[in-house]
Motif scaffolding. Sequence first.
Motif, PDB file in Angstrom:
ATOM      1  N   GLY A 356       0.792  -1.223   0.000  1.00  0.00           N
ATOM      2  CA  GLY A 356       0.000   0.000   0.000  1.00  0.00           C
ATOM      3  C   GLY A 356       0.819   1.264   0.000  1.00  0.00           C
ATOM      4  O   GLY A 356       0.285   2.350   0.283  1.00  0.00           O
ATOM      5  N   GLU A 357       2.128   1.146  -0.311  1.00  0.00           N
ATOM      6  CA  GLU A 357       2.984   2.332  -0.329  1.00  0.00           C
ATOM      7  C   GLU A 357       3.019   2.975  -1.710  1.00  0.00           C
ATOM      8  O   GLU A 357       4.027   3.513  -2.143  1.00  0.00           O
ATOM      9  CB  GLU A 357       4.402   1.927   0.108  1.00  0.00           C
ATOM     10  CG  GLU A 357       4.456   1.363   1.522  1.00  0.00           C
ATOM     11  CD  GLU A 357       5.835   0.883   1.895  1.00  0.00           C
ATOM     12  OE1 GLU A 357       6.775   1.221   1.157  1.00  0.00           O
ATOM     13  OE2 GLU A 357       5.973   0.183   2.908  1.00  0.00           O
ATOM     14  N   ASP A 358       1.911   2.909  -2.399  1.00  0.00           N
ATOM     15  CA  ASP A 358       1.830   3.450  -3.759  1.00  0.00           C
ATOM     16  C   ASP A 358       0.395   3.879  -3.992  1.00  0.00           C
ATOM     17  O   ASP A 358      -0.497   3.587  -3.192  1.00  0.00           O
ATOM     18  CB  ASP A 358       2.256   2.373  -4.765  1.00  0.00           C
ATOM     19  CG  ASP A 358       2.512   2.955  -6.143  1.00  0.00           C
ATOM     20  OD1 ASP A 358       1.540   3.009  -6.915  1.00  0.00           O
ATOM     21  OD2 ASP A 358       3.659   3.350  -6.436  1.00  0.00           O
ATOM     22  N   ASN A 359       0.161   4.542  -5.097  1.00  0.00           N
ATOM     23  CA  ASN A 359      -1.203   5.013  -5.375  1.00  0.00           C
ATOM     24  C   ASN A 359      -2.102   3.906  -5.915  1.00  0.00           C
ATOM     25  O   ASN A 359      -3.237   4.162  -6.292  1.00  0.00           O
ATOM     26  CB  ASN A 359      -1.178   6.175  -6.368  1.00  0.00           C
ATOM     27  CG  ASN A 359      -0.536   5.799  -7.693  1.00  0.00           C
ATOM     28  OD1 ASN A 359      -0.104   4.668  -7.895  1.00  0.00           O
ATOM     29  ND2 ASN A 359      -0.481   6.763  -8.608  1.00  0.00           N
ATOM     30  N   LEU A 360      -1.597   2.669  -5.961  1.00  0.00           N
ATOM     31  CA  LEU A 360      -2.448   1.567  -6.421  1.00  0.00           C
ATOM     32  C   LEU A 360      -3.675   1.425  -5.532  1.00  0.00           C
ATOM     33  O   LEU A 360      -4.796   1.231  -6.018  1.00  0.00           O
ATOM     34  CB  LEU A 360      -1.644   0.256  -6.431  1.00  0.00           C
ATOM     35  CG  LEU A 360      -2.449  -1.032  -6.661  1.00  0.00           C
ATOM     36  CD1 LEU A 360      -3.183  -0.988  -7.999  1.00  0.00           C
ATOM     37  CD2 LEU A 360      -1.536  -2.263  -6.605  1.00  0.00           C
ATOM     38  N   HIS A 361      -3.481   1.534  -4.225  1.00  0.00           N
ATOM     39  CA  HIS A 361      -4.621   1.348  -3.314  1.00  0.00           C
ATOM     40  C   HIS A 361      -5.650   2.465  -3.447  1.00  0.00           C
ATOM     41  O   HIS A 361      -6.827   2.267  -3.123  1.00  0.00           O
ATOM     42  CB  HIS A 361      -4.130   1.242  -1.870  1.00  0.00           C
ATOM     43  CG  HIS A 361      -3.622  -0.121  -1.520  1.00  0.00           C
ATOM     44  ND1 HIS A 361      -2.412  -0.600  -1.979  1.00  0.00           N
ATOM     45  CD2 HIS A 361      -4.180  -1.116  -0.786  1.00  0.00           C
ATOM     46  CE1 HIS A 361      -2.230  -1.833  -1.521  1.00  0.00           C
ATOM     47  NE2 HIS A 361      -3.291  -2.169  -0.798  1.00  0.00           N
ATOM     48  N   VAL A 362      -5.229   3.633  -3.909  1.00  0.00           N
ATOM     49  CA  VAL A 362      -6.196   4.706  -4.187  1.00  0.00           C
ATOM     50  C   VAL A 362      -7.133   4.260  -5.298  1.00  0.00           C
ATOM     51  O   VAL A 362      -8.362   4.431  -5.207  1.00  0.00           O
ATOM     52  CB  VAL A 362      -5.457   6.002  -4.586  1.00  0.00           C
ATOM     53  CG1 VAL A 362      -6.462   7.070  -4.995  1.00  0.00           C
ATOM     54  CG2 VAL A 362      -4.575   6.491  -3.444  1.00  0.00           C
ATOM     55  N   ALA A 363      -6.539   3.662  -6.351  1.00  0.00           N
ATOM     56  CA  ALA A 363      -7.356   3.175  -7.463  1.00  0.00           C
ATOM     57  C   ALA A 363      -8.243   2.015  -7.023  1.00  0.00           C
ATOM     58  O   ALA A 363      -9.429   1.936  -7.394  1.00  0.00           O
ATOM     59  CB  ALA A 363      -6.451   2.741  -8.616  1.00  0.00           C
ATOM     60  N   LEU A 364      -7.693   1.100  -6.210  1.00  0.00           N
ATOM     61  CA  LEU A 364      -8.490  -0.039  -5.740  1.00  0.00           C
ATOM     62  C   LEU A 364      -9.659   0.429  -4.878  1.00  0.00           C
ATOM     63  O   LEU A 364     -10.787  -0.062  -5.014  1.00  0.00           O
ATOM     64  CB  LEU A 364      -7.609  -1.002  -4.944  1.00  0.00           C
ATOM     65  CG  LEU A 364      -6.467  -1.696  -5.695  1.00  0.00           C
ATOM     66  CD1 LEU A 364      -5.781  -2.718  -4.799  1.00  0.00           C
ATOM     67  CD2 LEU A 364      -6.986  -2.386  -6.952  1.00  0.00           C
ATOM     68  N   ARG A 365      -9.385   1.386  -3.986  1.00  0.00           N
ATOM     69  CA  ARG A 365     -10.459   1.865  -3.112  1.00  0.00           C
ATOM     70  C   ARG A 365     -11.589   2.488  -3.935  1.00  0.00           C
ATOM     71  O   ARG A 365     -12.774   2.318  -3.612  1.00  0.00           O
ATOM     72  CB  ARG A 365      -9.901   2.879  -2.107  1.00  0.00           C
ATOM     73  CG  ARG A 365     -10.929   3.367  -1.088  1.00  0.00           C
ATOM     74  CD  ARG A 365     -10.243   4.165   0.011  1.00  0.00           C
ATOM     75  NE  ARG A 365      -9.322   3.356   0.780  1.00  0.00           N
ATOM     76  CZ  ARG A 365      -9.694   2.515   1.746  1.00  0.00           C
ATOM     77  NH1 ARG A 365     -10.979   2.378   2.047  1.00  0.00           N
ATOM     78  NH2 ARG A 365      -8.795   1.824   2.410  1.00  0.00           N
ATOM     79  N   SER A 366     -11.222   3.177  -5.004  1.00  0.00           N
ATOM     80  CA  SER A 366     -12.237   3.771  -5.869  1.00  0.00           C
ATOM     81  C   SER A 366     -13.140   2.696  -6.480  1.00  0.00           C
ATOM     82  O   SER A 366     -14.376   2.837  -6.518  1.00  0.00           O
ATOM     83  CB  SER A 366     -11.547   4.577  -6.978  1.00  0.00           C
ATOM     84  OG  SER A 366     -12.489   5.030  -7.923  1.00  0.00           O
ATOM     85  N   HIS A 367     -12.536   1.602  -6.933  1.00  0.00           N
ATOM     86  CA  HIS A 367     -13.328   0.510  -7.516  1.00  0.00           C
ATOM     87  C   HIS A 367     -14.157  -0.200  -6.449  1.00  0.00           C
ATOM     88  O   HIS A 367     -15.310  -0.589  -6.710  1.00  0.00           O
ATOM     89  CB  HIS A 367     -12.403  -0.499  -8.200  1.00  0.00           C
ATOM     90  CG  HIS A 367     -11.687   0.048  -9.402  1.00  0.00           C
ATOM     91  ND1 HIS A 367     -12.352   0.662 -10.447  1.00  0.00           N
ATOM     92  CD2 HIS A 367     -10.356   0.086  -9.715  1.00  0.00           C
ATOM     93  CE1 HIS A 367     -11.468   1.048 -11.362  1.00  0.00           C
ATOM     94  NE2 HIS A 367     -10.251   0.708 -10.938  1.00  0.00           N
ATOM     95  N   PHE A 368     -13.608  -0.362  -5.252  1.00  0.00           N
ATOM     96  CA  PHE A 368     -14.349  -1.027  -4.186  1.00  0.00           C
ATOM     97  C   PHE A 368     -15.509  -0.160  -3.697  1.00  0.00           C
ATOM     98  O   PHE A 368     -16.566  -0.686  -3.288  1.00  0.00           O
ATOM     99  CB  PHE A 368     -13.424  -1.362  -3.017  1.00  0.00           C
ATOM    100  CG  PHE A 368     -12.400  -2.425  -3.363  1.00  0.00           C
ATOM    101  CD1 PHE A 368     -12.713  -3.426  -4.265  1.00  0.00           C
ATOM    102  CD2 PHE A 368     -11.141  -2.399  -2.791  1.00  0.00           C
ATOM    103  CE1 PHE A 368     -11.779  -4.411  -4.591  1.00  0.00           C
ATOM    104  CE2 PHE A 368     -10.205  -3.372  -3.107  1.00  0.00           C
ATOM    105  CZ  PHE A 368     -10.517  -4.381  -4.011  1.00  0.00           C
ATOM    106  N   GLU A 369     -15.344   1.145  -3.723  1.00  0.00           N
ATOM    107  CA  GLU A 369     -16.452   2.037  -3.367  1.00  0.00           C
ATOM    108  C   GLU A 369     -17.581   1.924  -4.395  1.00  0.00           C
ATOM    109  O   GLU A 369     -18.766   1.992  -4.035  1.00  0.00           O
ATOM    110  CB  GLU A 369     -15.947   3.479  -3.277  1.00  0.00           C
ATOM    111  CG  GLU A 369     -15.100   3.749  -2.025  1.00  0.00           C
ATOM    112  CD  GLU A 369     -14.509   5.146  -2.018  1.00  0.00           C
ATOM    113  OE1 GLU A 369     -14.661   5.858  -3.044  1.00  0.00           O
ATOM    114  OE2 GLU A 369     -13.877   5.520  -1.009  1.00  0.00           O
ATOM    115  N   LYS A 370     -17.201   1.744  -5.640  1.00  0.00           N
ATOM    116  CA  LYS A 370     -18.223   1.542  -6.671  1.00  0.00           C
ATOM    117  C   LYS A 370     -18.983   0.233  -6.419  1.00  0.00           C
ATOM    118  O   LYS A 370     -20.204   0.148  -6.618  1.00  0.00           O
ATOM    119  CB  LYS A 370     -17.575   1.504  -8.057  1.00  0.00           C
ATOM    120  CG  LYS A 370     -18.589   1.392  -9.209  1.00  0.00           C
ATOM    121  CD  LYS A 370     -17.895   1.389 -10.546  1.00  0.00           C
ATOM    122  CE  LYS A 370     -18.924   1.323 -11.678  1.00  0.00           C
ATOM    123  NZ  LYS A 370     -19.797   0.157 -11.589  1.00  0.00           N
TER     124      LYS A 370
END
Length: 611
Positions: A356-370
């Motif tokens: 989680g030390e990268d912006n990957l989790h930002v993208a994942l969280r966006s998809h999981f919120e959807k």
Amino acid sequence: MEGLVHTHLNDQIRPYLDLIDSLRLMGIDQDLPLPAIAVIGDQSSGKSSLLEALSGVALPRGSGIVTRCPLMLKLRKLKGGVQWRAIISFSGTRKEFTDKSQVEEQVKTAQNELAGDGVGICDELISLEILSPDVCDLTLIDLPGIARVPVKGQPEDIGDQIQVLIRRFIEKSATINLVVVPCNVDIATTEALKMAQEVDPDGKRTLGILTKPDLIDHGTEQNILDIVNNQVIPLSKGYMIVKCRGQQQIQDGIPLEEATRMERDFFSQHEYFSGLFTEGKTTTQSLATKLTQELVRHIKDSLPTVSDKVRDELFASKKQMTQYTEGPPTDAPGRKRYLVDAIFRFTSQINNLAAGEDNLHVALRSHFEKWLDDLERSQQPFSKEILDVVKQYDKKHRGRELPGFSDYKVFEMVVQKLVKKLQDNALYILGVIRETVHKHFVNAADPIFSNYPNLRCVTMNMIDKIQSRQEVKVEERIKEQFEMEALVYTQDKTFLKTLKGLSEDNSPEEFHECEIPGTSKDDRFKYTGMFKAYYEIVIQRLADQVPMLIQLFLLKQSAQLLCTEMLSLIDGVDLDKVLSEGSDAGRRRNELQSRIERLSLAQEKLSQELS
């Protein structure tokens, strides 16, 4: 071997020849011209016989093209009593032998390997070093005979191919061109002399050699004298005339030593050529002495220029090198360390992504919120669908029981129907996450492996293989999760707590649009409340469980597997293959690096010799 080449250079001069040979072996002639003597002539000019007389060994000879590759003939005189030996080298092959009768066959074998069986040519150099007490210290480069008409099996442009190859050697300013011309032809019409004049119009580095003087017509001797005396086509280095062993003498078994004696007698006793003999312009022995002197003088005169050019080329190459990023080392241990470092940098990036030390989790969280939004939106038509199902059930299945006492199976059926609709959305989110994670893995690899297509290809295949395998696993787990949801289960305390919370937050008036005939509002609220409470629990489970499964299999485990497989490349991998660079920049940098290394070695060698 009597009289042929008793001349040899003393220990102060011999190193000059060895120096140029060592520079040539380093490949310096790729960067700048080195002093050399190139031997050229039309076919059947007597070129092979001349080299045979100089070297004391039989070389390939005959009609047509017999010299099919450039042959560097290095003659090195040994002290008396030392055994004759030869070393032939070509294309990474090196062979030493002590039987001089093998020379012709060894040269033919080398030519066949480089140019193929037949009559084609090749521009790769064959080196033949002959060490003997009976030769002079001399280095010559024998080039294919100039052909005008192709013979059977040769390409139509064989003449052009040969001329291109020859010109590549003779056009260099540091090359002395030894032009072999038979006495019985018009010298002005020979292709070899014509080519030499094209690259050396002033004749300053061309030496003419006339052969076959025994074949001239009676009465034309004066014409030959005029040529040798530099009165027809003037050359600064002049002309010499030799008489080598002919085909008939070979068939008669006359050895080279005897042919040398016969040659000396021919010129010393000749009515017209005896004067040339006295002047030292005849015989192979005199030619050997002259060639040695010419080459050594040429080397001495050229060395300061060669040294300056090496220094200038080295400086220019180093300056160009600064324009390119550092590539892998050339030695095997260094290349392995370079590969290990590259793989560690990549695996470190992958581990950072998983942690989680990268912006990957930002993208994942966006998809999981959807995904959560999809779940919550599915609640909106929920109440109406519940009551519609209840009404349909009552119409079809209710018997004598009073309204509002529907079977528990209705509850299961409604929940299973609604939950099943969510499975496709979950699998869609899985596909989106797979693409996102794959993109970030590739983005981590590209900056590190972009210059190494083979290593990048291996890495991309690993990423695809692992991601595909993990996607199948997580898809199975998601489907299992939805199969479990079809069981319609939760702890009683959980259900009652959720139901109580809903009853406190909502009022029966919210459901007035969904009436069941014969039931009160409290009954309707009881149905919808029970369904909504359980569906709330299902949504919460799926909202967390699906993202957790996807992250575990597609991110965490994929990262672990990828790092493990990448690290396994370190041992047993073909370093040259995986670190071969496909880009022009990489290729150019490698060329410059090789050039800098050989020029540095040459500069060191020249400094030692000239100091």
